[in-house]
Design a protein around this motif. Structure first.
Motif, PDB file in Angstrom:
ATOM      1  N   LYS A   1    -109.378  32.752 -62.733  1.00  0.00           N
ATOM      2  CA  LYS A   1    -110.439  33.066 -63.685  1.00  0.00           C
ATOM      3  C   LYS A   1    -111.098  34.391 -63.338  1.00  0.00           C
ATOM      4  CE  LYS A   1    -111.496  28.130 -64.046  1.00  0.00           C
ATOM      5  NZ  LYS A   1    -112.540  27.092 -63.920  1.00  0.00           N
TER       6      LYS A   1
ATOM      7  N   GLU B   1    -107.258  21.422 -69.431  1.00  0.00           N
ATOM      8  CA  GLU B   1    -108.021  22.228 -68.472  1.00  0.00           C
ATOM      9  C   GLU B   1    -107.339  23.549 -68.157  1.00  0.00           C
ATOM     10  OE1 GLU B   1    -109.102  17.948 -67.911  1.00  0.00           O
ATOM     11  OE2 GLU B   1    -107.220  19.082 -68.106  1.00  0.00           O
TER      12      GLU B   1
ATOM     13  N   SER C   1    -108.792  26.895 -69.285  1.00  0.00           N
ATOM     14  CA  SER C   1    -109.971  27.496 -68.651  1.00  0.00           C
ATOM     15  C   SER C   1    -109.599  28.640 -67.715  1.00  0.00           C
ATOM     16  CB  SER C   1    -110.749  26.428 -67.883  1.00  0.00           C
ATOM     17  OG  SER C   1    -110.001  25.970 -66.766  1.00  0.00           O
TER      18      SER C   1
ATOM     19  N   GLY D   1    -107.368  23.355 -63.542  1.00  0.00           N
ATOM     20  CA  GLY D   1    -108.428  24.234 -64.026  1.00  0.00           C
ATOM     21  C   GLY D   1    -109.398  24.660 -62.948  1.00  0.00           C
TER      22      GLY D   1
ATOM     23  N   ASN E   1    -108.411  30.735 -75.496  1.00  0.00           N
ATOM     24  CA  ASN E   1    -109.430  31.171 -74.537  1.00  0.00           C
ATOM     25  C   ASN E   1    -108.844  32.027 -73.414  1.00  0.00           C
ATOM     26  OD1 ASN E   1    -111.337  29.742 -75.979  1.00  0.00           O
ATOM     27  ND2 ASN E   1    -111.247  27.949 -74.647  1.00  0.00           N
TER      28      ASN E   1
ATOM     29  N   ASP F   1    -107.242  24.994 -77.280  1.00  0.00           N
ATOM     30  CA  ASP F   1    -108.081  26.088 -76.788  1.00  0.00           C
ATOM     31  C   ASP F   1    -107.285  27.137 -76.028  1.00  0.00           C
ATOM     32  OD1 ASP F   1    -110.330  24.920 -77.849  1.00  0.00           O
ATOM     33  OD2 ASP F   1    -110.778  23.793 -76.016  1.00  0.00           O
TER      34      ASP F   1
END
Length: 989
Positions: free
Chosen positions: A761, A815, A818, A755, A842, A839
């Motif tokens: 990201k 992780e 993310s 992550g 996300n 998650d």
């Protein structure tokens, strides 16, 4: 007695004459003695002034061109740069200006003087001209230029661009120079320690000043004082140059009636254009380039404060007007009409480029007869060039590139004085005939690159047409010149730069073109359908020349052009045979060599190692064999090395480790083998991309792949035989966007620190200290169920993580979710256990997700319905159970094979029904979906019922409660109901 008197008289006269002679001789001798003692005149030069100049020379440490070599002997008046008064022999002029001030632009010789300015020059009291500009002088420690204030006779002082010193106000003493007419201190303040000038109190004393240049000074604190002083105490000022002075406010300079030149370029002036500028009676040159002026151009046709005739008159006096690089908006019509009304217009240069101007160019443009230079590029003009442009018989340069214009009138062919025409990057349509070019007898540069890819601008010129011009530059991109090679180029033997890119030309380039006696610096025939061999031409290439024949059908052996070629690109053709063994000797100054996507065979020649200026070598997608030679030790400039998609074998040679500037290292799809070399682990190169995929490398997966973890954006090691664990060191690649370790023998866990890959990201690739060039080759990633190809340098995010087809075990780390800008995630064909991270929704940019062929259990997370870009999903052959969510994007994925091999899954698109006999959900998964799975449907239903209840309470009790309490309202209400009922019964009867 009379004789005696006469004799006495005669004797007295003789005595008087003798005494007068003695006195005369004595006076002359005294004068000469005085001169000998103080200013001994010896062969026309005064000692003390000569000695002062020699002291100055002693401070010069470098004189590369020998400009002061003549400073010898006793007559300083004959020294280069020194002038004396013919009568008194005093030094009156010292001109040491660099004769080649553009020495930094590859001039043949550097004429700069280096050294210190000695204050001995203070002796030159009769000096009226001092020019030390464009050199590299410093001041001795503890000294400044205050001695110049003692040179009272100075009328000309130029210290521009050549003196470094400390101190904020080094010119304080020049306030005494009341005779000074010319003062140029341009860019001297670049090395001042504080950077900002805090005082200009020396300026008011220069009452004779006619020329002032303080360009480059930081005048942000003193500009109000400067303008006030100039406006009130410098009545003779004719030229004011304040370029790059960080000025943000411009008060009216209405008293500077003598001003002829005003240069306020490259400042921070943020306002609409002041009308008072056009009231300066004698202003002929106005430069407001690169400020923040905004709003419309002034319309001087209208009476503004009673100044109609004056404004018009002053506008007509302008010779050059530069308003480029601002934010001026609106249409140009009114302003051009103002100029066209001048009966005796003097404007020669009009520059409105790099603004936000819109609309059509008006016909009034053709009535500004004095125009020679017209610069309107980088705006938003549309429509046609006005037909009246043919009236501008003095026009020499026209730059209209980067607008939205569409039509070129035939009248443009009447501009017989035109030398440069650049109308590139518009949306031109229609047909260009000989009439468009008929009388352009002075034309030297023609640039017509198009924005539109449909080649809507077509050249229809007969094969026997003879142009009236001799071009030096011809650039045409996306203009349809073909299908045949344009024969009108046959007499263009003065060409130095030729671009016929994407011009629809097919067939062989005629031999007459290759035989033209051209001195070329640029040749670009790329993206056509040209064919045949490229012969040895007669072209004489200039140093640093570029040849681009990309994407054609040229064949034969690799053409060896002149030794002056610095960039040679032949990619996407049909060249074949071996790469010439002597290529490094014939073209030793190559900086870029791209021969990819051809049919070259044989080995990589050793002479490539002689190309010590090479920055990019791209020889991918050929049929090269043998080992990579150990020739790289002297190629210190190499930034891009792409040998991919060949048949190379052997190991990576050790000399690759010496390439400290290497940014792109691409070896994929060969037969290379061996362990990952240790010299690559410890390399100091700032790699941007490392691709060694699809080879036969083996051994433990390295935990380091270069010297800098902050620069690596692409790491591709797929389809080799690497083993071992994925080290947590990989998590330190903060800028990584593509990580592909698939199809190896990796074991262990997927590290939880994954992550930390912050590049995944981010929506845009970030290049840190990247190369000047980037490769045009592509890389491949597996996404959406197939192999996709992307270019190395792309404008949008391709963030990919592929660890598939290994022996990884353990759970998918939570992780991972993310990495919100990840585009494709492939963990298939491993031994992963546990549940899919809850998650995972996300990862909002996820388009391709493959978790197939693992041992995953549990339900498909409801959050997966949030993946609105998901277009490929494969969860097959796991142990997943429960209802398949079908909301949002998932309901478009109707292929049941993406879920097959999971016996516990039910619901669409599978045939397995999730409902029991009572119609209730039979599994926990279906219950969860009823609660949460349908994107909050339960919350919507709950809200609906609550709203109904509240509505009933308020509506019912608001009316019924009131009627039960208030008797008069109750009687009125039931009376109303009775009347309505009675009326309704009559209607139905």
């Amino acid at each position: 007695m009379e004789l005696h008197v006469d004799t006495v008289s005669t004797e007295l006269v003789s005595i008087v004459l003798i005494l007068c002679g003695i006195l005369s001789l004595t006076k002359l001798d005294g004068c000469l003695g005085h001169v000998d003692h103080h200013h001994h005149v010896n062969a026309g030069c005064i000692d003390v002034e000569r000695n002062a100049l020699l002291q100055f020379k002693h401070g010069i440490t470098m004189d590369p061109s020998g400009r002061l070599s003549s400073w010898e002997g006793i007559d300083c008046c004959k020294w280069r740069g020194v002038s004396c008064d013919n009568t008194t022999r005093h030094v009156i002029k010292l001109n040491l200006r660099n004769p080649s001030p553009l020495y930094y632009q590859n001039n043949d010789q550097d004429h700069q003087l280096y050294g210190e300015i000695n204050s001995s020059l203070v002796v030159l009291k009769h000096l009226n001209y001092l020019d030390l500009s464009y050199n590299h002088f410093t001041m001795p420690p503890g000294q400044n230029l205050s001695f110049i204030g003692s040179l009272w006779n100075l009328g000309y002082l130029n210290l521009s661009s050549g003196i470094s010193f400390e101190g904020v106000n080094p010119f304080d003493n020049i306030r005494n120079l009341s005779r000074l007419r010319y003062l140029d201190l341009n860019y001297n303040i670049a090395s001042v320690s504080t950077g900002t000038i805090s005082s200009l109190h020396w300026l008011p004393g220069l009452t004779s000043l006619e020329y002032l240049d303080l360009g480059g000074w930081n005048l942000s604190k003193v500009s109000p004082y400067l303008f006030q002083t100039a406006n009130n105490t410098l009545p003779k000022l004719q030229e004011l140059h304040l370029s790059g002075c960080q000025i943000d406010n411009l008060p009216p300079l209405v008293n500077l009636t003598s001003l002829m030149v005003l240069d306020l370029s490259d400042n921070y002036l943020n306002s609409t254009l002041p009308y008072w500028l056009f009231n300066l009676e004698n202003l002929v040159h106005l430069n407001l380039y690169s400020n923040i002026f905004h709003g419309p151009l002034p319309d001087l046709r209208n009476n503004i404060g009673g100044q109609l005739s004056k404004n018009m008159g002053n506008l007509c006096n302008l010779q050059t007007l530069d308003l480029s690089w601002n934010h001026i908006s609106g249409e140009i019509t009114a302003f051009l009409e103002s100029l066209s009304r001048c009966s005796n217009s003097k404007i020669e240069s009009l520059d409105l480029s790099d603004n936000e101007l819109v609309g059509n160019l008006p016909n009034s443009l053709g009535f500004i007869k004095s125009l020679k230079y017209l610069y309107l590029f980088r705006n938003f003009f549309q429509g046609s060039i006005p037909n009246s442009i043919g009236n501008l018989t003095s026009l020499q340069e026209v730059y209209l590139f980067q607008n939205n214009m569409s039509d070129i009138p035939k009248s443009i062919g009447q501009l017989s004085m035109l030398t440069k025409l650049d109308i590139s990057y518009n949306f031109w349509e229609g047909v260009i005939t000989e009439l468009h070019l008929a009388n352009l007898s002075s034309l030297k540069e023609l640039r017509m690159d198009q924005n539109s890819s449909d080649m809507s601008l077509v050249f229809n010129i007969s094969s026997d047409w003879l142009p009236p011009f001799k071009l030096r530059v011809l650039h045409m991109n996306l203009c349809r010149l073909g299908p045949k090679f344009p024969t009108w180029l046959k007499n263009q033997n003065g060409l130095t730069s030729v671009t016929l890119r994407n011009a629809g030309i097919s067939g062989m380039v005629p031999n007459w073109f290759w035989q033209l006696d051209l001195q070329l610096g640029f040749l670009d025939f790329s993206f056509n359908n040209m064919s045949g061999k490229v012969p040895n031409s007669r072209f004489r290439f200039k140093p640093n020349s570029l040849v681009n024949l990309d994407s054609n059908h040229f064949g034969g052996s690799l053409p060896l052009f002149s030794s002056n070629i610095s960039q040679l690109s032949l990619r996407n053709n049909q060249f074949g045979g071996p790469i010439p063994w002597n290529i490094g000797e014939v073209m030793p100054f190559l900086e870029l060599l791209d021969i990819s996507n051809n049919s070259f065979n044989g080995s990589i020649p050793l002479s490539i190692g002689n190309l010590n200026q090479l920055e990019a070598l791209v020889i991918s997608n050929n049929h090269l064999t043998g080992e990579i030679p150990n020739i790289w030790a002297n190629m210190s400039s190499l930034e891009i090395l792409d040998l991919s998609n060949n048949r190379l074998s052997g190991t990576i040679p050790r000399s690759i480790g010496s390439l400290t500037r290497l940014h792109y290292f691409i070896l994929s799809n060969n037969s290379l083998y061996g362990e990952f070399p240790s010299f690559m682990k410890n390399s100091s190169a700032s790699l941007f991309s490392l691709d060694i995929g699809d080879n036969k490398f083996f051994g433990k997966l390295p935990d380091r792949v270069g010297g800098s973890k902050s620069t690596l954006s692409l790491l591709r090691m797929r389809s080799n035989f690497f083993t071992g664990n994925i080290s947590s060191e990989f998590c330190g690649f903060s800028n990584l966007h593509v990580l592909d370790l698939s199809n190896n023998g990796l074991t262990g866990l997927v590290p939880h620190c994954i992550g930390n890959l912050s590049g995944m990201k981010s929506g845009k690739w970030m290049q840190v200290d990247g190369p000047a060039r980037s490769p045009r080759e592509s890389f491949k990633i597996v996404g959406k169920g197939r192999e996709l190809e992307y270019r190395y340098m792309i404008d949008y995010a391709v963030n990919s993580l592929d660890l598939s087809n290994n022996n990884l075990s353990g759970e998918i780390p939570m992780e991972l979710a993310s990495l919100i800008k990840l585009w494709t995630l492939n963990l298939s064909m491993n031994h992963l256990i546990g549940e899919i991270p809850a998650d995972i929704g996300n990862m909002e940019w996820l388009e391709s997700l493959d978790l197939s062929m693992n041992k995953l259990v549990g339900q498909i997370p409801v959050s997966m319905t949030y993946l609105t870009f998901l277009s490929h999903l494969n969860l097959s052959y796991n142990n997943l159970s429960g209802r398949i969510p079908t909301s949002n994007q998932l309901q478009t994925l109707e292929d049941p094979s993406i879920y097959q091999g999971n016996v516990g899954l039910c619901g669409k698109p599978l045939q397995t029904n999730c409902s029991d006999d009572n119609g209730q959900n039979s599994t926990r998964g279906s219950e969860e979906e009823d609660k949460d799975g349908d994107v909050g449907n339960e919350f919507v239903n709950l809200g609906f019922f609550i709203s109904m209840a509240l509505g009933f309470i308020v509506g019912f009790w608001g009316s019924f409660g009131t009627l039960s309490i208030k008797k008069s309202w109750r009687k009125a209400y039931f009376g109303f109901v009775d009347r309505v009922t009675l009326h309704a019964s009559h209607c139905f009867q």
